[in-house]
Motif scaffolding. Structure first.
Motif, PDB file in Angstrom:
ATOM      1  N   GLU A  51       0.820  -1.221   0.000  1.00 52.78           N
ATOM      2  CA  GLU A  51       0.000   0.000   0.000  1.00 52.78           C
ATOM      3  C   GLU A  51       0.853   1.271   0.000  1.00 52.78           C
ATOM      4  OE1 GLU A  51      -2.347  -3.325   1.886  1.00 52.78           O
ATOM      5  OE2 GLU A  51      -0.361  -2.473   2.223  1.00 52.78           O
ATOM      6  N   PRO A  52       1.840   1.406   0.904  1.00 48.53           N
ATOM      7  CA  PRO A  52       2.675   2.601   0.835  1.00 48.53           C
ATOM      8  C   PRO A  52       3.530   2.658  -0.434  1.00 48.53           C
ATOM      9  CG  PRO A  52       3.302   1.256   2.728  1.00 48.53           C
ATOM     10  CD  PRO A  52       2.114   0.617   2.096  1.00 48.53           C
ATOM     11  N   ARG A  53       3.893   1.504  -0.952  1.00 50.61           N
ATOM     12  CA  ARG A  53       4.651   1.462  -2.206  1.00 50.61           C
ATOM     13  C   ARG A  53       3.814   2.052  -3.339  1.00 50.61           C
ATOM     14  NH1 ARG A  53       5.660  -4.213  -3.116  1.00 50.61           N
ATOM     15  NH2 ARG A  53       6.849  -3.963  -1.228  1.00 50.61           N
ATOM     16  N   ARG A  54       2.551   1.667  -3.403  1.00 45.38           N
ATOM     17  CA  ARG A  54       1.652   2.219  -4.437  1.00 45.38           C
ATOM     18  C   ARG A  54       1.404   3.708  -4.218  1.00 45.38           C
ATOM     19  NH1 ARG A  54      -2.410  -2.787  -4.099  1.00 45.38           N
ATOM     20  NH2 ARG A  54      -1.292  -4.190  -5.485  1.00 45.38           N
ATOM     21  N   PHE A  92       2.444   9.354  -5.544  1.00 50.39           N
ATOM     22  CA  PHE A  92       2.962  10.611  -5.013  1.00 50.39           C
ATOM     23  C   PHE A  92       4.040  11.179  -5.936  1.00 50.39           C
ATOM     24  CE2 PHE A  92       5.266  13.366  -2.091  1.00 50.39           C
ATOM     25  CZ  PHE A  92       4.248  13.931  -1.344  1.00 50.39           C
ATOM     26  N   VAL A  93       4.994  10.324  -6.330  1.00 55.75           N
ATOM     27  CA  VAL A  93       6.080  10.763  -7.214  1.00 55.75           C
ATOM     28  C   VAL A  93       5.522  11.153  -8.580  1.00 55.75           C
ATOM     29  CG1 VAL A  93       8.155   9.998  -8.445  1.00 55.75           C
ATOM     30  CG2 VAL A  93       7.868   9.479  -6.018  1.00 55.75           C
ATOM     31  N   THR A  94       4.600  10.369  -9.097  1.00 56.76           N
ATOM     32  CA  THR A  94       3.987  10.700 -10.383  1.00 56.76           C
ATOM     33  C   THR A  94       3.293  12.056 -10.313  1.00 56.76           C
ATOM     34  OG1 THR A  94       3.675   8.358 -10.877  1.00 56.76           O
ATOM     35  CG2 THR A  94       2.336   9.914 -12.131  1.00 56.76           C
ATOM     36  N   GLY A  95       2.596  12.306  -9.208  1.00 59.72           N
ATOM     37  CA  GLY A  95       1.940  13.600  -9.029  1.00 59.72           C
ATOM     38  C   GLY A  95       2.931  14.746  -8.920  1.00 59.72           C
ATOM     39  N   LEU A  96       4.032  14.525  -8.219  1.00 57.52           N
ATOM     40  CA  LEU A  96       5.051  15.573  -8.097  1.00 57.52           C
ATOM     41  C   LEU A  96       5.653  15.925  -9.449  1.00 57.52           C
ATOM     42  CD1 LEU A  96       6.976  14.543  -4.860  1.00 57.52           C
ATOM     43  CD2 LEU A  96       5.389  16.457  -5.147  1.00 57.52           C
ATOM     44  N   LYS A 146       0.478  21.404  -5.620  1.00 59.43           N
ATOM     45  CA  LYS A 146       0.811  20.013  -5.325  1.00 59.43           C
ATOM     46  C   LYS A 146       0.673  19.723  -3.846  1.00 59.43           C
ATOM     47  CE  LYS A 146       3.598  19.648  -9.402  1.00 59.43           C
ATOM     48  NZ  LYS A 146       4.864  19.402 -10.033  1.00 59.43           N
ATOM     49  N   THR A 147      -0.580  19.662  -3.380  1.00 58.28           N
ATOM     50  CA  THR A 147      -0.875  19.246  -2.017  1.00 58.28           C
ATOM     51  C   THR A 147      -1.266  17.777  -2.059  1.00 58.28           C
ATOM     52  OG1 THR A 147      -3.234  19.741  -2.152  1.00 58.28           O
ATOM     53  CG2 THR A 147      -1.772  21.557  -1.487  1.00 58.28           C
ATOM     54  N   CYS A 148      -1.460  17.175  -0.891  1.00 60.51           N
ATOM     55  CA  CYS A 148      -1.887  15.773  -0.859  1.00 60.51           C
ATOM     56  C   CYS A 148      -3.208  15.575  -1.597  1.00 60.51           C
ATOM     57  CB  CYS A 148      -1.984  15.275   0.580  1.00 60.51           C
ATOM     58  SG  CYS A 148      -0.381  14.813   1.274  1.00 60.51           S
ATOM     59  N   TRP A 149      -4.109  16.551  -1.521  1.00 61.40           N
ATOM     60  CA  TRP A 149      -5.382  16.438  -2.237  1.00 61.40           C
ATOM     61  C   TRP A 149      -5.148  16.350  -3.740  1.00 61.40           C
ATOM     62  CZ3 TRP A 149     -10.173  15.203  -1.062  1.00 61.40           C
ATOM     63  CH2 TRP A 149     -10.613  15.338   0.254  1.00 61.40           C
ATOM     64  N   GLN A 150      -4.344  17.265  -4.280  1.00 55.05           N
ATOM     65  CA  GLN A 150      -4.112  17.274  -5.717  1.00 55.05           C
ATOM     66  C   GLN A 150      -3.324  16.040  -6.167  1.00 55.05           C
ATOM     67  OE1 GLN A 150      -3.865  20.138  -3.885  1.00 55.05           O
ATOM     68  NE2 GLN A 150      -5.657  21.105  -4.786  1.00 55.05           N
ATOM     69  N   LEU A 151      -2.354  15.626  -5.377  1.00 50.77           N
ATOM     70  CA  LEU A 151      -1.583  14.431  -5.729  1.00 50.77           C
ATOM     71  C   LEU A 151      -2.468  13.190  -5.693  1.00 50.77           C
ATOM     72  CD1 LEU A 151       1.768  15.127  -3.848  1.00 50.77           C
ATOM     73  CD2 LEU A 151       1.199  15.613  -6.234  1.00 50.77           C
ATOM     74  N   ALA A 152      -3.361  13.122  -4.710  1.00 50.25           N
ATOM     75  CA  ALA A 152      -4.288  11.989  -4.621  1.00 50.25           C
ATOM     76  C   ALA A 152      -5.233  11.968  -5.817  1.00 50.25           C
ATOM     77  CB  ALA A 152      -5.078  12.060  -3.323  1.00 50.25           C
ATOM     78  N   MET A 210      -2.036   9.249   0.617  1.00 50.68           N
ATOM     79  CA  MET A 210      -0.853  10.123   0.542  1.00 50.68           C
ATOM     80  C   MET A 210      -0.460  10.609   1.936  1.00 50.68           C
ATOM     81  SD  MET A 210      -0.207  10.071  -2.613  1.00 50.68           S
ATOM     82  CE  MET A 210      -1.009   9.693  -4.139  1.00 50.68           C
ATOM     83  N   GLN A 211      -1.441  10.964   2.737  1.00 52.23           N
ATOM     84  CA  GLN A 211      -1.163  11.439   4.090  1.00 52.23           C
ATOM     85  C   GLN A 211      -0.607  10.316   4.956  1.00 52.23           C
ATOM     86  OE1 GLN A 211      -4.981  13.117   5.021  1.00 52.23           O
ATOM     87  NE2 GLN A 211      -4.399  15.134   4.240  1.00 52.23           N
ATOM     88  N   ARG A 212      -1.153   9.117   4.801  1.00 52.99           N
ATOM     89  CA  ARG A 212      -0.639   7.956   5.545  1.00 52.99           C
ATOM     90  C   ARG A 212       0.819   7.688   5.166  1.00 52.99           C
ATOM     91  NH1 ARG A 212      -5.336   5.645   5.302  1.00 52.99           N
ATOM     92  NH2 ARG A 212      -4.979   4.713   3.286  1.00 52.99           N
ATOM     93  N   LEU A 213       1.130   7.808   3.877  1.00 57.19           N
ATOM     94  CA  LEU A 213       2.494   7.610   3.416  1.00 57.19           C
ATOM     95  C   LEU A 213       3.446   8.570   4.124  1.00 57.19           C
ATOM     96  CD1 LEU A 213       4.638   6.513   1.377  1.00 57.19           C
ATOM     97  CD2 LEU A 213       3.946   8.402  -0.114  1.00 57.19           C
ATOM     98  N   LEU A 214       3.053   9.820   4.242  1.00 58.10           N
ATOM     99  CA  LEU A 214       3.929  10.839   4.812  1.00 58.10           C
ATOM    100  C   LEU A 214       4.021  10.787   6.334  1.00 58.10           C
ATOM    101  CD1 LEU A 214       2.937  13.853   2.566  1.00 58.10           C
ATOM    102  CD2 LEU A 214       4.936  12.365   2.352  1.00 58.10           C
ATOM    103  N   TYR A 215       2.933  10.363   6.997  1.00 55.45           N
ATOM    104  CA  TYR A 215       2.890  10.472   8.452  1.00 55.45           C
ATOM    105  C   TYR A 215       2.991   9.166   9.228  1.00 55.45           C
ATOM    106  CZ  TYR A 215       1.631  15.237   7.442  1.00 55.45           C
ATOM    107  OH  TYR A 215       1.650  16.516   6.972  1.00 55.45           O
ATOM    108  N   ARG A 216       2.548   8.048   8.644  1.00 55.30           N
ATOM    109  CA  ARG A 216       2.495   6.827   9.445  1.00 55.30           C
ATOM    110  C   ARG A 216       3.163   5.612   8.816  1.00 55.30           C
ATOM    111  NH1 ARG A 216      -2.941   8.711  10.870  1.00 55.30           N
ATOM    112  NH2 ARG A 216      -3.749   7.552   9.119  1.00 55.30           N
ATOM    113  N   ALA A 217       3.315   5.605   7.524  1.00 55.96           N
ATOM    114  CA  ALA A 217       3.857   4.406   6.865  1.00 55.96           C
ATOM    115  C   ALA A 217       5.319   4.194   7.265  1.00 55.96           C
ATOM    116  CB  ALA A 217       3.739   4.542   5.355  1.00 55.96           C
TER     117      ALA A 217
END
Length: 104
Positions: A13-16, A21-25, A32-38, A49-56
């Motif tokens: 899941e974090p890998r995906r 995230f990288v594709t969005g960047l 380029k916020t988490c909303w737009q990247l998502a 995206m938020q889970r990736l940054l804060y908990r993964a």
């Protein structure tokens, strides 16, 4: 490029999410916020995206090293020079507390 650091993530899941995230960047998005990247990744909410940054759990230093290697392998030249430019992002708001130049 994501394949080069996919092994740094313990779960799929974090890998995906990292791939999205990288594709969005790298996409031509104005903001380029988490909303737009998502949204760019096809998600209705920014949770992944938020889970990736804060908990993964992932190896951030390893990802950095892997990305550095990919960039050096693809763009590197023995006679090349890397120029790092500290770029400031001017914030134009007058009504938000603490609005000032942000460096990226």
């Amino acid at each position: 490029m994501v394949e080069s650091f996919a092994g740094r993530f313990c779960r799929v899941e974090p890998r995906r999410a990292a791939a999205g995230f990288v594709t969005g960047l790298l996409a031509d998005l104005q903001i380029k916020t988490c909303w737009q990247l998502a949204e760019q990744a096809g998600h209705g909410r920014p949770d992944a995206m938020q889970r990736l940054l804060y908990r993964a759990k992932w190896d951030a230093d390893g990802v950095r090293d892997d990305v550095r290697k990919v960039v050096a392998d693809r763009l590197g030249d023995p006679d090349g020079v890397l120029v790092v430019d500290e770029t400031g992002d001017l914030k134009k708001g007058m009504h938000t507390v603490g609005v000032q130049r942000q460096y990226t």
